[in-house]
Design a protein around this motif. Structure first.
Motif: not given
Length: 412
Positions: A350-358
């Motif tokens: 869907y989006w393929g966006e990077n994540t701010p999660i650690s």
């Protein structure tokens, strides 16, 4: 006469109560967050939560509608409604409601960052601090990350929850262009050699404005001369002159000879998909993957980054001052920050966006799932992204660029 005055006083008091203090929902949010999280989720059961957000990317829209909506219904019995609206219009709506004393509105969650967050905060359009009360934020995120503490130079003060992080890339059709330009000077030469095959959205558009900031960075002695400094027009006068000259010299070779700039990224994407231009662009280094999969973009679409680098930022979810469902809003935002939701957002489906999660805070099996995601051929390597990362400038540059671009480029 006394009765008339008494009646007038009652009416006046009622009007002042309705139009004056709009802090009731702001207070309500702080009271809500004092409750145990299980009570907040219980109160969210059966609610309808309205997420107002920019709707110009079909992959993002599908992530919300096809992935998030059914899971929120199944897991929490929450009806999530996505309402597409430009962020500036959302803030204008909230401003109007604020002035009218409307303590219960129609917006529960806003997707925003940068200049829009600054405006919302300065105009008291947000409900207040809440992010530290979210269990998923506390468990899976680096709560001290500087990227979460400020937003385009504005202190977040816990009023935003980090939803994703992106970097700006250019997309091109490899079947038509063997080697993309590596710098803005090479881009200018390529445009001269291929008239009509390149354009960019106007400065009012989020993506178009970011493109112009990249040019500004490129014309400065060092990009840090822009992003490490507050806007000072006199200090950057020489850099600004070079920026506008560069754009003016390129204009006659743009699509439609620069007589019309796409109003939105969606319009630019359509020109690219139809082959009228050979490049498009945008925040989110992986945005092309879902569009390739759907047949909107050609399979030969690839991405590139030009010197001096790629501007990246974190974007957030926030709660307006008059959210009618604060418990539902908190529950939805907490879910959006969960490892499951972030993993689905990372995948190119869907989006393929990077994540701010650690990732180092995740259980081993979940961390391995994140690390095994194949983001697609059109996505630059993580090494390239990290090496080319440039921070955002303060929000004041956004409005300044809108005005200056129109005066110095469009009207010339």
């Amino acid at each position: 006469m006394r009765k008339r005055w008494l009646l007038f006083s009652i009416i006046l008091t009622a009007l002042l109560a309705a139009c004056g203090d709009t802090s009731s929902n702001e207070t309500a949010l702080s009271e809500v967050t004092e409750n145990p999280w299980s009570d907040i989720e219980s109160a969210a059961d059966g609610t309808t939560v309205r997420l107002f957000m920019w709707g110009g990317d079909e992959g993002i829209n599908q992530y919300i509608d096809e992935w998030a909506v059914p899971r929120l219904k199944e897991n929490y019995n929450i009806e999530l409604e996505r309402v597409p609206m430009d962020t500036g219009e959302i803030l204008q709506k909230l401003q109007t409601e604020k002035q009218a004393g409307k303590s219960e509105g129609t917006i529960d969650i806003i997707w925003l960052n940068g200049e829009n967050f600054k405006n919302a905060k300065e105009n008291d359009l947000l409900a207040g601090s809440f992010v530290n009360e979210l269990p998923n934020f506390q468990e899976y995120y680096d709560t001290d990350d500087p990227a979460f503490q400020t937003d385009f130079g504005t202190s977040t003060d816990g009023m935003e929850a980090p939803w994703g992080k992106v970097q700006f890339v250019f997309h091109y059709d490899q079947s038509k262009l063997d080697t993309p330009p590596s710098s803005f000077e090479e881009l200018k030469s390529w445009v001269e050699q291929n008239p009509g095959k390149f354009t960019y959205p106007n400065a009012e558009d989020f993506t178009g404005n970011a493109f112009l900031r990249h040019v500004l960075y490129a014309k400065a002695e060092e990009p840090s001369a822009i992003y490490e400094q507050s806007l000072d027009e006199e200090r950057i006068e020489a850099t600004a002159e070079q920026t506008w000259s560069y754009l003016e010299e390129m204009e006659s070779d743009l699509w439609r000879k620069g007589d019309h700039y796409p109003n939105t990224l969606t319009e630019l994407d359509r020109l690219y998909s139809q082959g009228e231009v050979w490049m498009t662009m945008g925040y989110n280094e992986a945005r092309a993957e879902s569009l390739i999969e759907e047949g909107v973009f050609p399979k030969t679409t690839r991405s590139f980054i030009m010197e001096p680098g790629s501007i990246g930022n974190t974007h957030f979810l926030s709660i307006p001052f008059n959210s009618p469902q604060p418990e539902g809003a908190l529950t939805v935002i907490n879910f959006m920050l969960s490892p499951e939701a972030q993993l689905a957002k990372l995948k190119p489906d869907y989006w393929g966006e990077n994540t701010p999660i650690s990732l180092d805070k995740l259980p081993k099996n979940m961390r391995e799932k994140f690390e095994s995601v194949e983001r697609g051929k059109s996505v630059p390597s993580q090494e390239k992204l990290e090496k080319s990362f440039l921070p955002e400038s303060e929000a004041g540059y956004v409005e300044w660029i809108k005005d200056q671009w129109f005066n110095e480029v469009v009207q010339q």
